[in-house]
Design a protein around this motif. Structure first.
Motif, PDB file in Angstrom:
ATOM      1  N   UNK A 158       0.838  -1.208   0.000  1.00 49.37           N
ATOM      2  CA  UNK A 158       0.000   0.000   0.000  1.00 49.37           C
ATOM      3  C   UNK A 158       0.869   1.253   0.000  1.00 49.37           C
ATOM      4  N   UNK A 159       0.568   2.171  -0.900  1.00 56.97           N
ATOM      5  CA  UNK A 159       1.440   3.326  -1.118  1.00 56.97           C
ATOM      6  C   UNK A 159       0.592   4.583  -1.261  1.00 56.97           C
ATOM      7  N   UNK A 160       0.974   5.630  -0.518  1.00 58.31           N
ATOM      8  CA  UNK A 160       0.317   6.938  -0.673  1.00 58.31           C
ATOM      9  C   UNK A 160       0.843   7.594  -1.940  1.00 58.31           C
ATOM     10  N   UNK A 161       0.064   7.491  -2.994  1.00 57.02           N
ATOM     11  CA  UNK A 161       0.504   8.001  -4.285  1.00 57.02           C
ATOM     12  C   UNK A 161       0.688   9.507  -4.258  1.00 57.02           C
ATOM     13  N   UNK A 162      -0.180  10.226  -3.554  1.00 59.61           N
ATOM     14  CA  UNK A 162      -0.066  11.688  -3.524  1.00 59.61           C
ATOM     15  C   UNK A 162       1.225  12.119  -2.850  1.00 59.61           C
ATOM     16  N   UNK A 163       1.612  11.464  -1.749  1.00 58.53           N
ATOM     17  CA  UNK A 163       2.859  11.813  -1.061  1.00 58.53           C
ATOM     18  C   UNK A 163       4.073  11.488  -1.927  1.00 58.53           C
ATOM     19  N   UNK A 164       4.015  10.347  -2.644  1.00 55.82           N
ATOM     20  CA  UNK A 164       5.150   9.982  -3.505  1.00 55.82           C
ATOM     21  C   UNK A 164       5.331  11.007  -4.610  1.00 55.82           C
TER      22      UNK A 164
ATOM     23  N   UNK B  75      -4.992  14.532  -4.433  1.00 55.38           N
ATOM     24  CA  UNK B  75      -5.972  14.023  -3.501  1.00 55.38           C
ATOM     25  C   UNK B  75      -5.376  12.786  -2.817  1.00 55.38           C
ATOM     26  N   UNK B  76      -5.799  12.559  -1.606  1.00 52.42           N
ATOM     27  CA  UNK B  76      -5.259  11.423  -0.869  1.00 52.42           C
ATOM     28  C   UNK B  76      -5.645  10.127  -1.591  1.00 52.42           C
ATOM     29  N   UNK B  77      -4.629   9.403  -2.013  1.00 55.06           N
ATOM     30  CA  UNK B  77      -4.845   8.201  -2.822  1.00 55.06           C
ATOM     31  C   UNK B  77      -3.881   7.113  -2.376  1.00 55.06           C
ATOM     32  N   UNK B  78      -4.393   5.909  -2.212  1.00 51.37           N
ATOM     33  CA  UNK B  78      -3.567   4.759  -1.850  1.00 51.37           C
ATOM     34  C   UNK B  78      -3.639   3.744  -2.986  1.00 51.37           C
ATOM     35  N   UNK B  79      -2.463   3.358  -3.481  1.00 53.18           N
ATOM     36  CA  UNK B  79      -2.378   2.357  -4.543  1.00 53.18           C
ATOM     37  C   UNK B  79      -1.562   1.177  -4.038  1.00 53.18           C
ATOM     38  N   UNK B  80      -1.738   0.056  -4.694  1.00 51.73           N
ATOM     39  CA  UNK B  80      -0.975  -1.151  -4.365  1.00 51.73           C
ATOM     40  C   UNK B  80       0.107  -1.302  -5.416  1.00 51.73           C
ATOM     41  N   UNK B  81       1.343  -0.850  -5.106  1.00 56.98           N
ATOM     42  CA  UNK B  81       2.380  -0.784  -6.128  1.00 56.98           C
ATOM     43  C   UNK B  81       3.748  -0.855  -5.485  1.00 56.98           C
ATOM     44  N   UNK B  82       4.762  -0.973  -6.353  1.00 54.80           N
ATOM     45  CA  UNK B  82       6.163  -0.971  -5.939  1.00 54.80           C
ATOM     46  C   UNK B  82       6.620   0.481  -5.840  1.00 54.80           C
ATOM     47  N   UNK B  83       7.028   0.964  -4.669  1.00 52.81           N
ATOM     48  CA  UNK B  83       7.366   2.386  -4.514  1.00 52.81           C
ATOM     49  C   UNK B  83       8.504   2.839  -5.421  1.00 52.81           C
ATOM     50  N   UNK B  84       9.572   2.051  -5.514  1.00 49.22           N
ATOM     51  CA  UNK B  84      10.733   2.472  -6.312  1.00 49.22           C
ATOM     52  C   UNK B  84      10.373   2.600  -7.781  1.00 49.22           C
ATOM     53  N   UNK B  85       9.646   1.616  -8.298  1.00 48.84           N
ATOM     54  CA  UNK B  85       9.318   1.663  -9.720  1.00 48.84           C
ATOM     55  C   UNK B  85       8.341   2.785 -10.032  1.00 48.84           C
TER      56      UNK B  85
ATOM     57  N   UNK C  58      -3.087  14.317  -8.993  1.00 53.84           N
ATOM     58  CA  UNK C  58      -3.230  12.961  -8.482  1.00 53.84           C
ATOM     59  C   UNK C  58      -4.689  12.763  -8.117  1.00 53.84           C
ATOM     60  N   UNK C  59      -5.341  11.769  -8.754  1.00 56.58           N
ATOM     61  CA  UNK C  59      -6.771  11.524  -8.502  1.00 56.58           C
ATOM     62  C   UNK C  59      -6.985  10.344  -7.586  1.00 56.58           C
ATOM     63  N   UNK C  60      -8.191  10.267  -7.039  1.00 57.35           N
ATOM     64  CA  UNK C  60      -8.520   9.171  -6.131  1.00 57.35           C
ATOM     65  C   UNK C  60      -8.610   7.814  -6.834  1.00 57.35           C
ATOM     66  N   UNK C  61      -8.701   7.840  -8.153  1.00 56.92           N
ATOM     67  CA  UNK C  61      -8.782   6.582  -8.906  1.00 56.92           C
ATOM     68  C   UNK C  61      -7.411   5.993  -9.199  1.00 56.92           C
ATOM     69  N   UNK C  62      -6.350   6.534  -8.565  1.00 56.93           N
ATOM     70  CA  UNK C  62      -5.001   6.020  -8.791  1.00 56.93           C
ATOM     71  C   UNK C  62      -4.346   6.559 -10.034  1.00 56.93           C
ATOM     72  N   UNK C  63      -4.759   7.739 -10.484  1.00 55.25           N
ATOM     73  CA  UNK C  63      -4.189   8.317 -11.699  1.00 55.25           C
ATOM     74  C   UNK C  63      -3.249   9.458 -11.353  1.00 55.25           C
ATOM     75  N   UNK C  64      -2.208   9.587 -12.160  1.00 55.09           N
ATOM     76  CA  UNK C  64      -1.265  10.698 -12.072  1.00 55.09           C
ATOM     77  C   UNK C  64      -1.252  11.369 -13.448  1.00 55.09           C
ATOM     78  N   UNK C  65      -1.669  12.628 -13.498  1.00 55.29           N
ATOM     79  CA  UNK C  65      -1.726  13.366 -14.753  1.00 55.29           C
ATOM     80  C   UNK C  65      -0.607  14.391 -14.785  1.00 55.29           C
ATOM     81  N   UNK C  66       0.228  14.331 -15.828  1.00 50.98           N
ATOM     82  CA  UNK C  66       1.327  15.276 -16.023  1.00 50.98           C
ATOM     83  C   UNK C  66       1.053  16.012 -17.324  1.00 50.98           C
ATOM     84  N   UNK C  67       0.809  17.340 -17.200  1.00 46.68           N
ATOM     85  CA  UNK C  67       0.419  18.135 -18.355  1.00 46.68           C
ATOM     86  C   UNK C  67       1.352  19.319 -18.487  1.00 46.68           C
ATOM     87  N   UNK C  68       1.759  19.619 -19.733  1.00 48.04           N
ATOM     88  CA  UNK C  68       2.651  20.751 -19.961  1.00 48.04           C
ATOM     89  C   UNK C  68       2.054  21.674 -21.006  1.00 48.04           C
TER      90      UNK C  68
END
Length: 428
Positions: free
Chosen positions: A291-297, A317-327, A356-366
Motif C-alpha cells: 500500500x502506497x500513498x501516491x499523492x505523497x510519492x 488528492x489522498x490516494x492509496x495504490x498497491x504498487x512498488x514504490x521504487x518503480x 493525483x486523482x482518487x482513482x489512482x491516476x497521475x496526470x502530467x500536463x505541460x
C-alpha cells in the motif's frame, strides 16, 4: 564482427540446415533402397513367369528314333510366335579349346518380339555354361526394352555331368514394368523433396523455439545496458561538473561534497532500480507491491526534481495504490523529467501541472508544443520521446504501468501541450 544476437541467429540457420541435411540423407537412403527393391522385384516376377513357360516348353520337346530333336509337338501345342520361343541345340566342339556351337533348330516365323541373333546366342551360351536359367535385359530390333530368358535342357538318357542337349530362349517386353518403375522413381523423388522441405520447416521452427530464450536474454541484456546508460548519464555528467567546479575553486568544498553525496546516493538508487527492473523482466523477481500513498510519492518526486526556473504545480488528492514504490517513483520522475525537458519552447520556462486523482491516476500536463503526429504511434517505444530524440524515459514509465496492471496514455492537454495519464490499481 557479429553481434551475439546475429551469432544466435546464425546458429539457428545452421541447426536448421543440419536438421534438413540429416533428414535428407535418411530419406535418400530409404528411397534408394525402395527403388532398388522395386527394380529387382519386377524383374524377378518376369523371370519367374518365363521360367514356368520355358519349363512347360521343355516338357513338350521330343526326341526322334534317330536321336534328333523333334519340336513339332511344342509348336503345335504352345505356338512359338508370342511369346517367342527359339530352340537351339548344342553341337559338340571338335576339341576342348573350342566353345560348343549353337545350332538353331527352331525359330518363330513371325514373332511378336525380335532381338538380334547375336543377343539370342549370347544368352543361350550363358545358359549352357551355367546349366541353369539366365535372363538379361536387351533391346528389340524396334528399340523396345525386352527381357531375354534362356533355359538349358538335357537329353533323356543324359547322365550326371553331361552337357546340355540344347537351350530354349524366350523373351517378353518390359515397357510397362519400366514405365511403372519410372513413375515410382518420380513419386519417391517428389516425396523425398517434399519431406525434406517439411523437415527444414519443422527444424527451423524447433530451432527458433530453442534459441528464443537466448534471444530474449540478449534482448533483456541490451535493454538493461541501454536503460542504465540513460538513467546514469545525467548524474554522471553532474558529478563531472561538480568535480571540475571544485578543481577550479569556484565554490565551497563542503557544498560540493554535500551535492556529490546526494548524487552518489541517487545513482545508487538508480542502479538498484535498474537491477530490480532487469530481474522483473527476466522473471527472477516479483514486484514489491505494498500500500502506497501516491499523492505523497508524487509530492516527494517534485520536491527532489531540478525544477529551478520552471513552474510546477501539484494538485493531489489522498490516494492509496498497491504498487512498488521504487518503480512508481521512477515512472513519475520520468514523466516529470520529460515535461520539463520537452514541454516548453526554447528559451522559455516550462509550465507543468501534476494532478493525483482518487482513482489512482497521475496526470502530467505541460504547455509545450505537444506531440508530433509522426511519433504518436511509437511514443512509448524504446529510444523515442516527445521531441523525437532518443531516450528511454517514457518507455520505462509505460513498462512500470503495465507491470502493475495499469496503463499509460498520452493525448493533447488543456494547456496546449502533451498530457500523460498514468493509472495504477488502487488499494482496497
Amino acid at each position: 564482427m557479429l553481434t551475439p544476437t546475429e551469432r544466435v541467429r546464425r546458429l539457428r540457420r545452421r541447426t536448421t540446415a543440419l536438421f534438413a541435411l540429416t533428414s535428407a540423407v535418411g530419406l535418400v537412403a530409404m528411397a534408394a533402397f525402395a527403388v532398388r527393391s522395386d527394380d529387382a522385384r519386377w524383374r524377378e516376377q518376369l523371370d519367374r513367369t518365363m521360367n514356368v513357360d520355358t519349363s512347360w516348353a521343355v516338357g513338350l520337346l521330343e526326341t526322334a528314333e534317330d536321336g534328333r530333336l523333334d519340336t513339332g509337338t511344342l509348336v503345335e501345342t504352345m505356338g512359338t510366335g508370342c511369346p517367342p520361343l527359339s530352340v537351339l541345340t548344342v553341337a559338340p566342339a571338335k576339341d576342348r579349346a573350342e566353345s560348343p556351337r549353337l545350332v538353331v533348330e527352331h525359330a518363330p516365323a513371325r514373332p511378336c518380339l525380335s532381338v538380334a541373333d547375336a543377343d539370342v546366342r549370347e544368352v543361350a551360351a550363358a545358359a549352357v555354361r551355367g546349366e541353369d536359367g539366365v535372363a538379361f535385359d536387351r533391346r528389340a530390333t524396334d528399340g523396345e526394352p525386352v527381357r531375354v530368358f534362356a533355359m538349358p535342357f538335357f537329353a533323356p538318357d543324359a547322365g550326371e555331368g553331361d552337357p546340355p542337349q540344347g537351350v530354349i530362349v524366350t523373351m517378353t517386353a518390359t515397357s510397362d514394368q519400366a514405365a511403372d518403375h519410372r513413375r515410382l522413381l518420380w513419386l519417391v523423388t517428389a516425396g523425398c523433396a517434399l519431406l525434406v522441405a517439411l523437415s527444414a520447416a519443422v527444424g527451423h521452427l524447433l530451432s527458433g523455439r530453442a534459441v528464443r530464450p537466448a534471444l530474449t536474454v540478449l534482448g533483456q541484456q541490451e535493454a538493461f545496458l541501454a536503460d542504465a546508460a540513460h538513467d546514469l548519464r545525467t548524474p554522471a555528467a553532474s558529478l563531472r561538473t561538480l568535480a571540475e567546479t571544485a578543481l577550479r575553486g569556484e565554490t565551497d568544498t563542503t557544498d560540493v561534497l554535500k551535492r556529490t553525496l546526494r548524487l552518489a546516493e541517487g545513482m545508487g538508487g538508480l542502479v538498484d532500480g535498474l537491477l530490480t527492473r532487469a530481474r522483473l523482466m527476466s522473471g527472477t523477481a516479483s514486484l514489491a507491491r505494498e500500500p502506497l500513498r501516491l499523492d505523497q510519492l508524487v509530492e516527494a518526486v517534485v520536491a527532489e526534481a531540478p525544477v529551478e526556473g520552471h513552474r510546477v504545480s501539484v494538485t493531489a488528492e489522498e490516494t492509496v495504490v498497491n504498487a512498488d514504490p521504487d518503480l512508481v517513483r521512477r515512472a513519475v520522475a520520468n514523466l516529470l523529467g520529460n515535461a520539463l525537458a520537452h514541454g516548453h519552447l526554447p528559451g522559455e520556462p516550462a509550465d507543468v501541472r501534476i494532478g493525483v486523482g482518487r482513482d489512482g491516476s497521475v496526470t502530467v500536463e505541460d504547455a509545450g508544443p505537444g506531440l508530433p503526429p509522426e511519433i504518436a504511434g511509437a511514443l512509448f517505444e524504446r529510444f523515442r520521446s516527445g521531441a523525437g530524440s532518443t531516450g528511454l524515459g517514457l518507455s520505462i514509465a509505460s513498462w512500470v504501468a503495465h507491470a502493475h496492471g495499469g496503463t499509460l496514455t498520452a493525448d493533447r492537454g488543456d494547456l496546449g501541450g502533451a498530457r500523460f495519464v498514468l493509472r495504477l490499481p488502487t488499494a482496497p
